[in-house]
Design a protein around this motif. Structure first.
Motif, PDB file in Angstrom:
ATOM      1  N   LYS A   1      -9.715  34.717 -21.394  1.00  0.00           N
ATOM      2  CA  LYS A   1      -9.283  34.540 -22.778  1.00  0.00           C
ATOM      3  C   LYS A   1      -8.230  35.580 -23.113  1.00  0.00           C
TER       4      LYS A   1
ATOM      5  N   ASP B   1      -4.900  30.522 -29.088  1.00  0.00           N
ATOM      6  CA  ASP B   1      -6.086  31.015 -28.384  1.00  0.00           C
ATOM      7  C   ASP B   1      -6.890  29.884 -27.741  1.00  0.00           C
TER       8      ASP B   1
ATOM      9  N   GLN C   1      -6.462  37.670 -26.200  1.00  0.00           N
ATOM     10  CA  GLN C   1      -6.629  38.064 -27.593  1.00  0.00           C
ATOM     11  C   GLN C   1      -5.263  38.251 -28.242  1.00  0.00           C
ATOM     12  N   ASN C   2      -5.093  37.649 -29.397  1.00  0.00           N
ATOM     13  CA  ASN C   2      -3.844  37.829 -30.128  1.00  0.00           C
ATOM     14  C   ASN C   2      -3.801  39.204 -30.764  1.00  0.00           C
TER      15      ASN C   2
END
Length: 480
Positions: free
Chosen positions: A475, A450, A477-478
């Motif tokens: 970004k 991340d 997100q996992n």
């Protein structure tokens, strides 16, 4: 020193045919494909005793014979080039005993000529190093005689038809050098002049310039038939091509991947960043003993069962040294590409005597090898000051124990964790940005990462250069 290095790429390389971003690959290019024609230039010179000089002329005869035999087989149907000059071969590598005896006959006939022996003796007594232009002068004067020796042996063994016109005095050029005491007069001028060395270099530079111009004129006027390029290479161009190939006898072939320590130059973005429409990859290196390395996976060996083997190894970032002038290389004392036995038997010995050029290797082979590799890396990390704006570093791949002549073997893979971020160029299209985002998202999810960063390049009116700002809103997100 920062552990960040920047690699500019075209979108066509990142996303197109080679899919460098998807494959996490770094391609190592050969020097000929780089934009500086002086890449890897070495100021090579020849300075040695009678033993190594006699062996050089024997090696010249060997390479000329092998290319002549290739011409007999190929004619003009299959192109031959300077790469077919087998400078790495030696006189022990003949396919048959008959062939070996044939070449030994050529060697004996060549060195039975007293003018050839006298020329070699005079050359070995030169008091200043002999550089490429002077070496070309001597080889060019010997070339016709060497050809005549080879073809005479071919004829006597019924390998070629009898020539209608045979050279009656093919050693005339050599004899003229001896009769006029050319090298003796050269040495005299060196002693009498303060700048004798410069005068000698200018003399042979002018001579070679004249040769090149006459060659161009003859080709333009049709004297040298362009449809017989193979024949021209053997009969006319061989001395020049041979000297060029001699460098491959000293050092292995090498390939490089270029990086930079900063990315502020608009010119750099224009040249390497596809006119600002490409991207710049930010790599994070591993610092060991104040040196930076990148862990790359590539071919590292060969198994008789499984074929080529692959593994990771650390490749060092070599800073480019921007200087005026290039490093000198002493040819006879830098034959490190050859096995030690071959160097000693083919170059450093004659009738049981050992050349003084072998002294360093005989004293300490380990120290000699260290010096050899220091010179190798020194000369491929040098560029003129004209290029200093690039702030370049490079990774090196060399053909020392393995061959990387095939382009597919020069594409090495990095670990995704080494890729810290990507800077989009000022003119990178939205479509290309979206494709890059998609690839990086998948890789971040797979590695549960991340911290990958994207940046946008822009021109700063305050800094008067290209800067970049972080795209912090992007970004990934996992997945839980």
């Amino acid at each position: 020193m920062s552990n960040e290095f920047y690699r500019f790429r075209k979108i066509s390389s990142l996303l197109g045919e080679f899919q460098e971003l998807e494959n996490q690959s770094i391609y190592f290019a050969d020097p000929e494909s780089l934009n500086d024609p002086m890449e890897g230039f070495r100021d090579m010179y020849w300075s040695g005793d009678y033993i190594v000089w006699r062996n050089l002329f024997k090696h010249y005869l060997l390479c000329l014979e092998k290319l002549s035999s290739l011409l007999l087989i190929s004619g003009e149907e299959h192109p031959i080039s300077k790469q077919d000059i087998l400078v790495l071969s030696n006189d022990a590598l003949f396919p048959t005993l008959e062939y070996k005896i044939l070449f030994e006959k050529m060697v004996n006939d060549f060195f039975d000529n007293k003018n050839v022996l006298k020329l070699i003796e005079d050359i070995s007594n030169r008091t200043t190093p002999i550089r490429k232009n002077e070496l070309f002068f001597y080889l060019n004067n010997v070339h016709q005689f060497a050809l005549d020796i080879i073809f005479n042996v071919y004829e006597s063994n019924n390998l070629i038809p009898k020539r209608e016109k045979q050279a009656t005095s093919s050693d005339k050029a050599i004899k003229n050098l001896i009769d006029t005491d050319f090298i003796g007069q050269l040495e005299k001028s060196l002693k009498e002049s303060i700048d004798g060395d410069k005068v000698v270099n200018a003399l042979f530079s002018a001579q070679r310039s004249t040769y090149y111009q006459m060659d161009l004129i003859h080709t333009y006027n049709g004297i040298f038939n362009q449809s017989t390029k193979n024949k021209n290479l053997v009969l006319v161009d061989f001395p020049d091509a041979y000297i060029e190939q001699l460098e491959t006898l000293v050092f292995p072939e090498w390939y490089t991947a270029c990086f930079m320590s900063e990315c502020k130059s608009s010119s750099v973005w224009g040249h390497y960043g596809d006119n600002h429409s490409g991207a710049c990859l930010i790599f994070s290196s591993e610092n060991i003993d104040n040196k930076n390395f990148l862990n790359l996976k590539g071919r590292n060996g060969y198994s008789s069962v499984d074929g080529p083997t692959y593994g990771f190894s650390k490749r060092e970032f070599y800073p480019i040294n921007y200087v005026e002038g290039y490093g000198e290389i002493d040819f006879f004392r830098m034959l490190g590409r050859l096995p030690t036995f071959t160097i000693q038997s083919m170059w450093y010995s004659l009738d049981g005597e050992i050349s003084k050029c072998a002294d360093n290797m005989m004293d300490s082979e380990d120290k000699w090898r260290d010096n050899y590799w220091n010179n190798f890396y020194r000369d491929i990390a040098i560029k003129s000051q004209d290029w200093s704006y690039e702030h370049e570093y490079r990774l090196i791949l060399e053909n020392s124990f393995d061959s990387f002549s095939e382009p597919k073997d020069r594409s090495l893979n990095y670990e995704f964790k080494s890729l810290k971020g990507i800077i989009f160029g000022i003119k990178t299209s939205k479509e290309d940005k979206l494709k890059i985002l998609k690839i990086i998202e998948e890789k971040c999810r797979e590695s549960k990462r991340d911290d990958f960063c994207f940046y946008q390049a822009y021109y700063s009116s305050d800094e008067k250069c290209i800067c970049y700002y972080p795209m912090n809103l992007i970004k990934f997100q996992n997945e839980v």
